[in-house]
Design a protein around this motif. Structure first.
Motif, PDB file in Angstrom:
ATOM      1  N   TYR A 177       3.660   0.347   2.698  1.00 41.07           N
ATOM      2  CA  TYR A 177       4.927   0.529   1.996  1.00 41.07           C
ATOM      3  C   TYR A 177       5.391   1.985   2.057  1.00 41.07           C
ATOM      4  O   TYR A 177       6.421   2.298   2.649  1.00 41.07           O
ATOM      5  CB  TYR A 177       4.730   0.050   0.560  1.00 41.07           C
ATOM      6  CG  TYR A 177       5.901   0.192  -0.384  1.00 41.07           C
ATOM      7  CD1 TYR A 177       7.210   0.042   0.053  1.00 41.07           C
ATOM      8  CD2 TYR A 177       5.677   0.453  -1.734  1.00 41.07           C
ATOM      9  CE1 TYR A 177       8.270   0.155  -0.835  1.00 41.07           C
ATOM     10  CE2 TYR A 177       6.726   0.566  -2.628  1.00 41.07           C
ATOM     11  CZ  TYR A 177       8.022   0.427  -2.172  1.00 41.07           C
ATOM     12  OH  TYR A 177       9.068   0.546  -3.055  1.00 41.07           O
ATOM     13  N   TYR A 178       4.629   2.879   1.444  1.00 46.92           N
ATOM     14  CA  TYR A 178       4.974   4.297   1.438  1.00 46.92           C
ATOM     15  C   TYR A 178       3.873   5.122   2.091  1.00 46.92           C
ATOM     16  O   TYR A 178       2.683   4.816   1.963  1.00 46.92           O
ATOM     17  CB  TYR A 178       5.121   4.823   0.003  1.00 46.92           C
ATOM     18  CG  TYR A 178       6.472   4.612  -0.641  1.00 46.92           C
ATOM     19  CD1 TYR A 178       7.660   4.879   0.041  1.00 46.92           C
ATOM     20  CD2 TYR A 178       6.554   4.180  -1.962  1.00 46.92           C
ATOM     21  CE1 TYR A 178       8.890   4.696  -0.568  1.00 46.92           C
ATOM     22  CE2 TYR A 178       7.779   4.005  -2.582  1.00 46.92           C
ATOM     23  CZ  TYR A 178       8.946   4.264  -1.879  1.00 46.92           C
ATOM     24  OH  TYR A 178      10.152   4.086  -2.488  1.00 46.92           O
ATOM     25  N   LEU A 179       4.274   6.181   2.763  1.00 46.01           N
ATOM     26  CA  LEU A 179       3.404   7.288   3.123  1.00 46.01           C
ATOM     27  C   LEU A 179       3.944   8.471   2.337  1.00 46.01           C
ATOM     28  O   LEU A 179       5.044   8.958   2.602  1.00 46.01           O
ATOM     29  CB  LEU A 179       3.442   7.558   4.632  1.00 46.01           C
ATOM     30  CG  LEU A 179       2.609   8.745   5.132  1.00 46.01           C
ATOM     31  CD1 LEU A 179       1.141   8.548   4.822  1.00 46.01           C
ATOM     32  CD2 LEU A 179       2.827   8.977   6.627  1.00 46.01           C
ATOM     33  N   PRO A 182       5.370   2.884   7.568  1.00 48.16           N
ATOM     34  CA  PRO A 182       5.718   3.048   6.157  1.00 48.16           C
ATOM     35  C   PRO A 182       6.897   3.991   5.981  1.00 48.16           C
ATOM     36  O   PRO A 182       7.269   4.738   6.901  1.00 48.16           O
ATOM     37  CB  PRO A 182       4.441   3.665   5.559  1.00 48.16           C
ATOM     38  CG  PRO A 182       3.818   4.405   6.699  1.00 48.16           C
ATOM     39  CD  PRO A 182       4.139   3.606   7.939  1.00 48.16           C
ATOM     40  N   HIS A 183       7.502   3.948   4.805  1.00 50.80           N
ATOM     41  CA  HIS A 183       8.529   4.918   4.449  1.00 50.80           C
ATOM     42  C   HIS A 183       7.852   6.244   4.115  1.00 50.80           C
ATOM     43  O   HIS A 183       6.884   6.272   3.343  1.00 50.80           O
ATOM     44  CB  HIS A 183       9.320   4.459   3.223  1.00 50.80           C
ATOM     45  CG  HIS A 183      10.063   3.180   3.414  1.00 50.80           C
ATOM     46  ND1 HIS A 183      11.174   3.062   4.228  1.00 50.80           N
ATOM     47  CD2 HIS A 183       9.861   1.944   2.886  1.00 50.80           C
ATOM     48  CE1 HIS A 183      11.615   1.821   4.194  1.00 50.80           C
ATOM     49  NE2 HIS A 183      10.832   1.128   3.396  1.00 50.80           N
ATOM     50  N   LEU A 184       8.352   7.327   4.669  1.00 49.39           N
ATOM     51  CA  LEU A 184       7.858   8.653   4.303  1.00 49.39           C
ATOM     52  C   LEU A 184       8.615   9.114   3.060  1.00 49.39           C
ATOM     53  O   LEU A 184       9.842   9.268   3.086  1.00 49.39           O
ATOM     54  CB  LEU A 184       8.066   9.641   5.453  1.00 49.39           C
ATOM     55  CG  LEU A 184       7.661  11.090   5.179  1.00 49.39           C
ATOM     56  CD1 LEU A 184       6.163  11.190   4.903  1.00 49.39           C
ATOM     57  CD2 LEU A 184       8.051  11.984   6.354  1.00 49.39           C
ATOM     58  N   ASN A 234       0.826  -1.211   0.000  1.00 47.47           N
ATOM     59  CA  ASN A 234       0.000   0.000   0.000  1.00 47.47           C
ATOM     60  C   ASN A 234       0.854   1.253   0.000  1.00 47.47           C
ATOM     61  O   ASN A 234       1.861   1.346   0.698  1.00 47.47           O
ATOM     62  CB  ASN A 234      -0.911   0.032   1.243  1.00 47.47           C
ATOM     63  CG  ASN A 234      -1.931   1.153   1.161  1.00 47.47           C
ATOM     64  OD1 ASN A 234      -2.828   1.121   0.321  1.00 47.47           O
ATOM     65  ND2 ASN A 234      -1.797   2.160   2.017  1.00 47.47           N
ATOM     66  N   GLN A 235       0.435   2.213  -0.815  1.00 45.97           N
ATOM     67  CA  GLN A 235       1.019   3.542  -0.800  1.00 45.97           C
ATOM     68  C   GLN A 235      -0.072   4.530  -0.418  1.00 45.97           C
ATOM     69  O   GLN A 235      -1.006   4.744  -1.188  1.00 45.97           O
ATOM     70  CB  GLN A 235       1.589   3.904  -2.172  1.00 45.97           C
ATOM     71  CG  GLN A 235       2.680   2.958  -2.639  1.00 45.97           C
ATOM     72  CD  GLN A 235       3.389   3.477  -3.881  1.00 45.97           C
ATOM     73  OE1 GLN A 235       3.970   4.558  -3.863  1.00 45.97           O
ATOM     74  NE2 GLN A 235       3.355   2.710  -4.950  1.00 45.97           N
ATOM     75  N   VAL A 240      12.687  10.712  -2.634  1.00 47.50           N
ATOM     76  CA  VAL A 240      13.613  10.633  -1.513  1.00 47.50           C
ATOM     77  C   VAL A 240      12.791  10.247  -0.297  1.00 47.50           C
ATOM     78  O   VAL A 240      11.594  10.552  -0.223  1.00 47.50           O
ATOM     79  CB  VAL A 240      14.357  11.961  -1.258  1.00 47.50           C
ATOM     80  CG1 VAL A 240      15.250  12.312  -2.441  1.00 47.50           C
ATOM     81  CG2 VAL A 240      13.387  13.105  -0.975  1.00 47.50           C
ATOM     82  N   THR A 241      13.409   9.558   0.637  1.00 46.36           N
ATOM     83  CA  THR A 241      12.704   9.169   1.856  1.00 46.36           C
ATOM     84  C   THR A 241      13.278   9.925   3.042  1.00 46.36           C
ATOM     85  O   THR A 241      14.475  10.226   3.093  1.00 46.36           O
ATOM     86  CB  THR A 241      12.790   7.653   2.106  1.00 46.36           C
ATOM     87  OG1 THR A 241      14.167   7.249   2.114  1.00 46.36           O
ATOM     88  CG2 THR A 241      12.053   6.895   1.011  1.00 46.36           C
ATOM     89  N   LEU A 242      12.408  10.221   3.989  1.00 45.28           N
ATOM     90  CA  LEU A 242      12.781  10.978   5.176  1.00 45.28           C
ATOM     91  C   LEU A 242      12.470  10.163   6.422  1.00 45.28           C
ATOM     92  O   LEU A 242      11.577   9.324   6.415  1.00 45.28           O
ATOM     93  CB  LEU A 242      11.994  12.291   5.240  1.00 45.28           C
ATOM     94  CG  LEU A 242      12.081  13.238   4.038  1.00 45.28           C
ATOM     95  CD1 LEU A 242      11.163  14.432   4.259  1.00 45.28           C
ATOM     96  CD2 LEU A 242      13.494  13.683   3.798  1.00 45.28           C
TER      97      LEU A 242
END
Length: 411
Positions: free
Chosen positions: A305-307, A343-345, A275-276, A356-358
């Motif tokens: 997965y992603y936020l 999730p990855h931001l 999920n994103q 890019v991830t934070l």
């Protein structure tokens, strides 16, 4: 797994679902056969102000939003997704995602028609090749629900339509002629709105290309049109494994029994689902909401997965959050729930800079002998640095040669 109050009821629960309550209120004459037919859902989607006002008492801001955005971006809401709308609250997360407000008609400074810079890396009508080893394959411009936060509204506003056979052939030829491409993401629009025959005519030739290692499909169908996820569709995807489904739940209210069943059907057939979510102001911009969403997804065997920080698409500024809010949410999740639920931001840099991830900064001080960290409770811990710092990998040359031999004798 979190077992606190508010946990999702099992699919066998006798309690009527939100969609069942909404269906009875809005579509009382729809038979079970009609309601569970995704094509019936498509034919009966709400697509204009007159239709929408039959089902929802709009606020002045919503009515103006529908009128003032009519030439800018489509409206379309499946009966199923419409059934989830709270008729009493304009801040209902389903309502906010599907019904425009007046602010959407205003383009703010910094907003872009092509916020991810895709068009400048679009060598074919259906191909975006922005990253070295993967491409985006745009299969159609149609969605079952037109999300008000859509980043690709220049395409999904209409006018490009489903790929012609020639465009699809050129896209497949492009992938075939670029051996660096190992990952193909099929998106649009929503690829699950294609017929199974049409979808297979894309999956089959892509899966036969030796250097294509995986195929991903970006779809919101499990969220907004879960009856489309049939056993037949799931078997089709499994036939061309590895195929990954990337879906898009943004709020716990969307994780209905029907949506869970759609996701679990895919997983049961061997199709992984991730999920994103998109972070949206006053819709899910709270750590409690994101945590509940993650827990509900994991119970449905969907990996958070992603936020995503919202892209700077035209007309979406009123939904965007400050970057600091996403970091604050991660800070409140990390250590307070399992890692799989965090999730990855991600920020997709405006103009085509890529993702890019934070994450919150846990490093207090870096030294030659140790690095000082703070943990999720704010406590300080020291990690001793090793005396030996040579990080080369002596066997890698041997392994690469061996892998090359294996590949030359394989596919």
């Amino acid at each position: 797994m979190d077992s606190s109050a508010g946990a999702t009821a099992p699919l066998s629960s006798p309690r009527p679902s939100l969609s069942a309550e909404g269906r009875a209120r809005l579509f009382p004459s729809a038979t079970d056969a009609e309601w569970t037919d995704w094509r019936w859902q498509q034919r009966h989607s709400v697509r204009n102000l007159e239709q929408l006002e039959r089902y929802v008492r709009l606020t002045p801001e919503e009515r103006a939003g529908v009128q003032e955005t009519s030439s800018l971006f489509r409206i379309g809401i499946s009966p199923y997704y419409l059934s989830l709308i709270d008729p009493e609250h304009a801040s209902c997360p389903v309502r906010m995602q599907s019904i425009p407000v007046r602010a959407e008609a205003r383009v703010r400074p910094g907003e872009l028609a092509d916020p991810l810079g895709e068009d400048k890396t679009r060598p074919e009508e259906c191909i975006v090749h922005k990253y070295p080893d993967r491409v985006l394959f745009l299969a159609l411009d149609t969605c079952s629900v037109y999300c008000r936060h859509c980043t690709r509204r220049r395409i999904t506003k209409g006018g490009e339509a489903e790929l012609t056979k020639d465009q699809m052939r050129r896209g497949i030829d492009y992938v075939r002629s670029h051996p660096e491409v190992r990952d193909v993401l099929i998106s649009g629009g929503d690829p699950f709105l294609l017929s199974e025959e049409r979808l297979e005519s894309l999956l089959a030739p892509l899966s036969e290309i030796p250097h294509v290692e995986m195929i991903r499909i970006g779809t919101r169908v499990p969220v907004v049109l879960p009856m489309r996820v049939t056993d037949s569709l799931a078997r089709l995807l499994r036939r061309y494994a590895p195929v990954y489904v990337i879906t898009h739940f943004n709020h716990p209210k969307e994780v209905t029994p029907e949506a869970r069943e759609a996701c679990e059907r895919l997983v049961d057939h061997g199709v992984p689902v991730e999920n994103q979510a998109v972070l949206m102001r006053q819709l899910n911009s709270d750590a409690r909401i994101i945590k509940e969403l993650s827990h509900m997804l994991l119970r449905s065997r969907v990996r958070p997965y992603y936020l995503h920080q919202m892209d700077v698409a035209e007309g979406c500024e009123h939904l965007r959050t400050p970057i600091a809010k996403g970091l604050e949410i991660l800070e409140q999740l990390r250590g307070h729930t399992s890692g799989l639920a965090v999730p990855h931001l991600a920020v997709d840099l405006p103009g085509g800079g890529g993702k890019v991830t934070l994450q919150p900064d846990y490093v207090i001080e870096r030294g030659e002998r140790e690095t000082l960290f703070r943990n999720y409770k704010g406590q300080t811990y020291a990690y001793p640095e090793p005396e030996e710092t040579d990080c080369s990998c002596p066997y890698d040359e041997v392994w690469q040669a061996r892998s090359k031999e294996l590949r030359s004798g394989g596919r």
